[in-house]
Write a protein that holds these residues in place. Structure first.
Motif, PDB file in Angstrom:
ATOM      1  N   ARG A 231       0.748  -1.259  -0.020  1.00  0.00           N
ATOM      2  CA  ARG A 231       0.105  -0.094  -0.040  1.00  0.00           C
ATOM      3  C   ARG A 231       0.926   1.047   0.177  1.00  0.00           C
ATOM      4  O   ARG A 231       0.452   2.393  -0.443  1.00  0.00           O
ATOM      5  CB  ARG A 231      -0.846  -0.044   1.133  1.00  0.00           C
ATOM      6  N   CYS A 232       1.937   1.209   0.569  1.00  0.00           N
ATOM      7  CA  CYS A 232       2.816   2.224   0.779  1.00  0.00           C
ATOM      8  C   CYS A 232       3.880   2.427  -0.260  1.00  0.00           C
ATOM      9  O   CYS A 232       4.706   3.496  -0.418  1.00  0.00           O
ATOM     10  CB  CYS A 232       3.784   2.258   1.948  1.00  0.00           C
ATOM     11  N   GLY A 233       3.840   1.593  -1.366  1.00  0.00           N
ATOM     12  CA  GLY A 233       4.904   1.589  -2.589  1.00  0.00           C
ATOM     13  C   GLY A 233       6.096   0.867  -2.284  1.00  0.00           C
ATOM     14  O   GLY A 233       7.062   1.495  -2.842  1.00  0.00           O
ATOM     15  N   LEU A 234       6.192   0.456  -1.058  1.00  0.00           N
ATOM     16  CA  LEU A 234       7.477  -0.288  -0.615  1.00  0.00           C
ATOM     17  C   LEU A 234       7.596  -1.550  -1.210  1.00  0.00           C
ATOM     18  O   LEU A 234       7.590  -2.463  -0.177  1.00  0.00           O
ATOM     19  CB  LEU A 234       7.760   0.160   0.923  1.00  0.00           C
ATOM     20  N   ASN A 235       8.003  -1.750  -2.363  1.00  0.00           N
ATOM     21  CA  ASN A 235       7.606  -3.007  -2.915  1.00  0.00           C
ATOM     22  C   ASN A 235       9.286  -3.870  -2.768  1.00  0.00           C
ATOM     23  O   ASN A 235      10.131  -3.481  -3.647  1.00  0.00           O
ATOM     24  CB  ASN A 235       7.509  -2.892  -4.681  1.00  0.00           C
ATOM     25  N   ILE A 236       9.187  -4.733  -1.870  1.00  0.00           N
ATOM     26  CA  ILE A 236      10.675  -5.383  -1.896  1.00  0.00           C
ATOM     27  C   ILE A 236      10.745  -6.443  -2.776  1.00  0.00           C
ATOM     28  O   ILE A 236       9.805  -7.151  -3.144  1.00  0.00           O
ATOM     29  CB  ILE A 236      10.475  -6.133  -0.249  1.00  0.00           C
ATOM     30  N   GLU A 237      11.677  -6.378  -3.359  1.00  0.00           N
ATOM     31  CA  GLU A 237      11.922  -7.417  -4.785  1.00  0.00           C
ATOM     32  C   GLU A 237      12.291  -8.941  -3.972  1.00  0.00           C
ATOM     33  O   GLU A 237      12.674  -8.944  -3.068  1.00  0.00           O
ATOM     34  CB  GLU A 237      13.324  -7.024  -5.126  1.00  0.00           C
ATOM     35  N   HIS A 238      11.568  -9.608  -4.648  1.00  0.00           N
ATOM     36  CA  HIS A 238      11.490 -11.052  -4.519  1.00  0.00           C
ATOM     37  C   HIS A 238      12.284 -11.845  -5.464  1.00  0.00           C
ATOM     38  O   HIS A 238      11.476 -12.099  -6.597  1.00  0.00           O
ATOM     39  CB  HIS A 238       9.973 -11.676  -4.125  1.00  0.00           C
ATOM     40  N   HIS A 239      13.337 -12.270  -5.605  1.00  0.00           N
ATOM     41  CA  HIS A 239      14.070 -12.724  -6.519  1.00  0.00           C
ATOM     42  C   HIS A 239      13.742 -14.389  -6.615  1.00  0.00           C
ATOM     43  O   HIS A 239      13.816 -15.143  -5.289  1.00  0.00           O
ATOM     44  CB  HIS A 239      15.538 -12.521  -6.613  1.00  0.00           C
TER      45      HIS A 239
END
Length: 250
Positions: A231-239
């Motif tokens: 929701r906050c746009g803090l998109n943690i990358e998931h590799h």
């Protein structure tokens, strides 16, 4: 140890450390003690020096009281204010609790004001690379403990998970604690940005005594936290592959 004695000792330690550092002391003093003050409350100092040298935290016992000195170079503090990382909530909390005894006391309010003016997009860009270090590793350890049926290990992970969640929420809300542990956890229950059911889940986790219940509550909390990040746009990358993982030696 009486309040005036604490002040006198704190002032002497600040002045001595400034001479030892060979640098100009910008401001120094003691952190506001708990009230009402008792003979058992530790003494904490914060010192900012005009230097490029990195300083280690110092701790010792003085007249039966534990003393801790947090020292930071002015350049390091100013860098932290411009580009926040995981240390930001703790250092800003210390600044907010500081009772200046030596140096330029006006600088403290200037730093606090500067911390409030960092725009949200810039703030979020700065903290995003550090967020995978919070909550997720401890939650994975909890899941591993559940698989191994390590009841005690699972229970001991709960305070760390909650502490790291509190740090993450301080960063997401761009605010710092104004109270010490554990009271600062309750402060976060009023944050405008928080995982769904954060107060009730945190309280239930503290009270939980069975590994299965701890795992269920923690899983719900982490899931809600992940939704908050999105929701906050803090998109943690998931590799998915080692080749795609971002690596750097800098």
């Amino acid at each position: 140890m009486e309040y005036t004695t604490r002040q006198s000792i704190a002032r002497e330690l600040c002045e001595r450390l400034a001479r030892l550092a060979g640098a100009t002391l910008v401001v120094g003093g003691m952190l506001a003690p708990e009230t009402p003050l008792t003979d058992f409350d530790p003494l904490e100092l914060l010192i900012v020096v005009d230097s490029t040298v990195q300083y280690a935290q110092q701790s010792f016992i003085l007249q039966g009281v534990p003393v801790t000195i947090h020292t930071i170079a002015l350049t390091a503090l100013e860098s932290l204010l411009r580009e926040p990382d995981l240390r930001w909530p703790q250092w800003l909390c210390w600044l907010d609790l500081l009772q200046p005894l030596v140096g330029n006391a006006d600088r403290v309010q200037d730093w606090l004001a500067q911390a409030r003016t960092v725009p949200e997009p810039a703030f979020y860009r700065s903290i995003l690379p550090y967020l995978p270090q919070l909550v997720f590793p401890r939650y994975s350890e909890l899941r591993a403990a559940a698989v191994r049926r390590e009841e005690q290990a699972g229970m001991l992970l709960v305070p760390t998970i909650l502490t790291e969640m509190h740090t993450a929420l301080c960063l997401i809300n761009r605010c710092w604690p104004t109270r010490r542990q554990p009271a600062c956890l309750v402060e976060s229950f009023a944050f405008s940005l928080q995982p769904r059911d954060w107060p009730s889940l945190a309280t239930a986790l503290i009270a939980a005594r069975e590994l299965e219940e701890i795992g269920r509550l923690a899983g719900t909390l982490v899931g809600n936290y992940w939704q908050l990040l999105i929701r906050c746009g803090l998109n943690i990358e998931h590799h998915q592959t080692a080749a795609s993982a971002p690596l750097s030696l800098r």
